[in-house]
Write a protein that holds these residues in place. Structure first.
Motif, PDB file in Angstrom:
ATOM      1  N   LYS A 338       0.821  -1.202   0.000  1.00 11.77           N
ATOM      2  CA  LYS A 338       0.000   0.000   0.000  1.00 11.77           C
ATOM      3  C   LYS A 338       0.860   1.260   0.000  1.00 11.77           C
ATOM      4  N   HIS A 410      -8.421  -4.059  -5.629  1.00 11.97           N
ATOM      5  CA  HIS A 410      -7.086  -4.127  -6.216  1.00 11.97           C
ATOM      6  C   HIS A 410      -6.797  -5.532  -6.747  1.00 11.97           C
ATOM      7  N   GLU A 437       1.094  -0.470  -4.841  1.00  6.05           N
ATOM      8  CA  GLU A 437      -0.159   0.221  -5.145  1.00  6.05           C
ATOM      9  C   GLU A 437       0.127   1.472  -5.974  1.00  6.05           C
TER      10      GLU A 437
END
Length: 772
Positions: A338, A410, A437
């Motif tokens: 992330k 995702h 990400e």
């Protein structure tokens, strides 16, 4: 302060030294490669601004090898510049050589140009692709900076579709051509584009329902046939000269001339209703060159059986676990890093297609198909534990939940955005798949965000309802995400003329409304559902003949596909039978079905044809990914038969699925392990011991593509092409080899294909029971 400056300079020195050592290592590993020089030492700032990035991972080669040349590759989005100049310390004034580079995942587009930086002279330069390199024509390298500039296409840039056939073929690693089948037992008819080597009835390899439509097509080329056909019991057969058990005899029905097979005849035995195993034999007067049809079953509940087989395919696609008989435990390190540095586990889910990707969109269609199948035929799946279809849908749903945060689903499965499907070997051998990400957002590859997340949310809501008796904690998690996706999408304001975006948004919200109402009994979802129904049905306005949208600007051919908006309307129709909107829903289905039926008799096979924007009638409507659309049309027609109580729609629906399982001009079943398949499949399981044939039971291939009179390619973007130059509407599918094929446009499995086949087959089964 001085110490900080010293420390900063020392760190910079270490970085430079490290880069130098890395470059030296690369150079030593590739002795024929020219050294990549630093941008600062080679390029003037006014020529290459900050938008141009030095590609240190791409080396330049020369022939003959000469180490006096400095050369680099720079990239600016879709533009590439290969720079070259002589070293300043060189005593040589000029060198004539060929320069080349390994394009990795790039395709060169159009004609490269050679630019002299000083004189600004520009001229075209020729190139060839050989031994995995793009090799440019001879250039003169001197102390004046020059560069070759060209445009590239890549997965990462999402511009592969802009490549011309000429671009692709010029850079092909391998090429295999599909030839037109014209060898036959008799002279062909005028304008006939495909024939059979021998006269053999074409049947539905997967069989026929006891109470369903049963036809065989006979191609006679330029010959007119007289005589009959016989249906022979294959389970009670004897050898010549004893008479074989004929159970049915009928006349051949002349259906006229068609480009598929010349003079066409139909053998119709729909009124024969005895279960068993049979084949069709011709008894005609014009020739002795006759071959029996393939053997096929006639069975009760055959469409239910086919839907179950197609549903089982999803299990074989499981990722993050062992699938006995196919692969060992695989992809156990899939993760997304992330933005804040947190590492998120995104293992599990399904391998989406013939590769090991794990896409949200395709997975959503699979979850919807399995859970809706479970709802409609729950009594057919008796189990004291978690129902099989619910369990399979939950496997994918857990993957959805892992990758959902901040209103985004995702797709965590690759760190290589240039080639997301690069791995050919067994999935357990693939390197760890960890993606940032930040990279995912930057490349816009993988994440599913609003508008449109409510469709995935709706699939999670159905899973929540079905799994709750067995796993309340997971059901709660699915519901939380489903509501969140719904709340986010419901705040989106889209103009109705935004076509697919608006329609897709309304579809996801309507399915969510219906499912969340079932679970919560909250009337706000019921009221909101009414708004969504009106928004969807209004898109099918007067004069569109069943169309929900048509993009005039793109000048697309005028085809009315059946998509999830129809399924959403039907789910509302079932859930709220008393609704005043159901009349409009029925009219919506009737308008759509009547439009489709206008093109149901274009060929003898009953596949729904279509009309192009210039008014040309076509026997074949689709370019690529045909079988998912054909499955959706089958579902739509079967649903129209149910809600309108009209058998003609049901018969048409059957013929759509029969096309997929063998009743087609290629005489090929596109459902693995059902009937005679093409012999080759685009699935990476082919690279595992024991799975070399690429067959995954129940898998539905992308399907037949029509020729267009020009060169088309059905091969792989890895530059291994399957190409064909065939007449318009020639049925193309790769049958040229055994095992693995690069022909992904026709011969690859896909979750969307199986999803719509499951929905189509189960709905036909339901219609047959309700209309009986």
């Amino acid at each position: 302060m001085k110490f900080k400056v010293f420390l900063t300079n020392f760190i910079i020195f270490l970085v430079v030294l490290g880069n130098f050592c890395l470059a030296k290592t690369k150079y030593d590993e590739k002795p024929n490669a020219l050294k990549n020089q630093s941008k600062k030492s080679l390029i003037k700032k006014e020529l290459f601004k900050k938008d141009w990035v030095l590609r240190e991972d791409i080396h330049v080669f020369s022939k003959p090898v000469n180490r006096l040349i400095q050369a680099n590759i720079y990239q600016n989005d879709k533009k590439i510049r290969m720079t070259f100049v002589l070293l300043k310390k060189s005593d040589v004034k000029s060198i004539k050589c060929k320069l080349s580079f390994d394009p990795m995942y790039f395709f060169v587009m159009g004609n490269p140009v050679l630019i002299n930086e000083k004189t600004k002279e520009i001229r075209k330069i020729v190139y060839e692709f050989k031994n995995e390199r793009v090799i440019f024509d001879e250039v003169i390298v001197d102390n004046r900076l020059k560069y070759i500039e060209f445009t590239v296409a890549s997965r990462k840039l999402k511009n592969i579709g802009k490549l011309t056939i000429k671009d692709k073929i010029k850079q092909a690693r391998t090429i295999r051509r599909i030839k037109q089948q014209l060898d036959s037992w008799s002279p062909l008819a005028a304008n006939q584009i495909i024939a059979q080597p021998c006269l053999r009835p074409i049947i539905s390899h997967g069989g026929y329902a006891v109470d369903g439509v049963k036809r065989a097509v006979i191609w006679a080329n330029n010959t007119k046939l007289t005589g009959k056909f016989e249906l022979i019991d294959a389970l009670n057969n004897v050898q010549h000269p004893d008479p074989q058990p004929v159970v049915y005899t009928g006349d051949l029905i002349d259906t006229g001339n068609h480009i598929w097979g010349g003079n066409n005849y139909i053998a119709d035995f729909s009124d024969f209703k005895k279960e068993g195993l049979y084949f069709v034999r011709l008894k005609v007067n014009e020739t002795n060159e006759i071959s029996d049809s393939y053997v096929f079953p006639i069975k009760k509940d055959i469409y239910l059986e086919l839907a179950k087989k197609a549903s089982k395919w999803f299990y074989y696609q499981r990722c993050g676990t062992e699938v006995p008989g196919f692969h060992k435990e695989c992809h156990m390190q899939d993760a997304v890093i992330k933005l804040d540095g947190t590492k998120v586990d995104v293992t599990g889910g399904w391998h989406d297609a013939g590769d090991y990707g794990k896409w949200i969109g395709g997975g959503t269609s699979g979850v919807l198909a399995l859970t809706i199948f479970q709802d409609q035929f729950r009594n057919e799946f008796k189990s004291s534990e978690v129902p099989e279809l619910t369990d399979e849908a939950a496997w994918e749903a857990r993957y959805f939940c892992k990758g959902y945060w901040d209103g985004v689903f995702h797709s965590g499965f690759t760190g290589n955005f240039e080639n997301v499907c690069e791995w050919l070997g067994a999935p357990e051998c693939e390197p760890p798949r960890i993606v940032l990400e930040e990279e995912m957002i930057e490349n816009n590859y993988g994440p599913v965000k609003s508008p449109g997340i409510s469709l995935t949310g709706a699939s999670l809501a159905i899973v929540a309802r079905q799994i709750k008796p067995y796993d309340q904690e997971f059901a709660k998690k699915c519901m939380t995400i489903a509501k969140d996706a719904y709340n986010i999408d419901s705040k989106v304001e889209l103009e109705k003329n935004e076509l697919n975006s608006f329609l897709g948004l309304q579809t996801g919200l309507l399915l969510s409304d219906v499912e969340l109402f079932k679970i919560t009994n909250d009337k706000k979802y019921k009221e909101d559902a009414k708004i969504r129904v009106k928004n969807i049905t209004k898109q099918q306005i007067e004069g569109r003949e069943g169309f929900f949208h048509y993009d005039e600007a793109k000048k697309t051919e005028r085809y009315a596909d059946c998509r999830f908006q129809m399924l959403a309307l039907y789910e509302y129709y079932k859930t709220f039978p008393e609704s005043e909107l159901n009349k409009e829903i029925k009219n919506t289905f009737k308008r759509w079905a009547d439009y489709m039926m206008k093109y149901g008799n274009v060929s003898s096979f009953g596949l729904i044809g279509g009309v192009t924007k210039d008014g040309t009638i076509k026997s074949y409507r689709y370019v690529a990914g045909a079988n998912r659309r054909i499955g959706a049309v089958a579902w739509g027609l079967a649903t129209a038969a149910i809600i309108l109580d009209e058998p003609k729609y049901l018969e048409a629906a059957e013929l759509q699925l029969q096309w997929i399982i063998g009743f087609n001009p290629a005489d090929i079943s596109m459902m693995a392990t059902v009937g005679k398949g093409p012999g080759c499949y685009h699935h990476r399981y082919s690279f595992m011991e024991g799975c070399e044939d690429g067959i995954v039971p129940g898998g539905i291939l992308n399907g037949i593509m029509p020729g267009n009179g020009e060169i088309i390619e059905i091969g792989d973007i890895t530059k291994n092409f399957i190409i064909a130059k065939l007449p318009p509407e020639y049925p193309i599918i790769d049958t040229g080899i055994w095992g693995w094929t690069f022909a992904y446009l026709t011969n690859e499995y896909w979750t969307r294909n199986n999803s719509w086949f499951v929905l189509g087959a189960m709905q036909i089964e339901k219609a047959m029971r309700e209309l009986k």
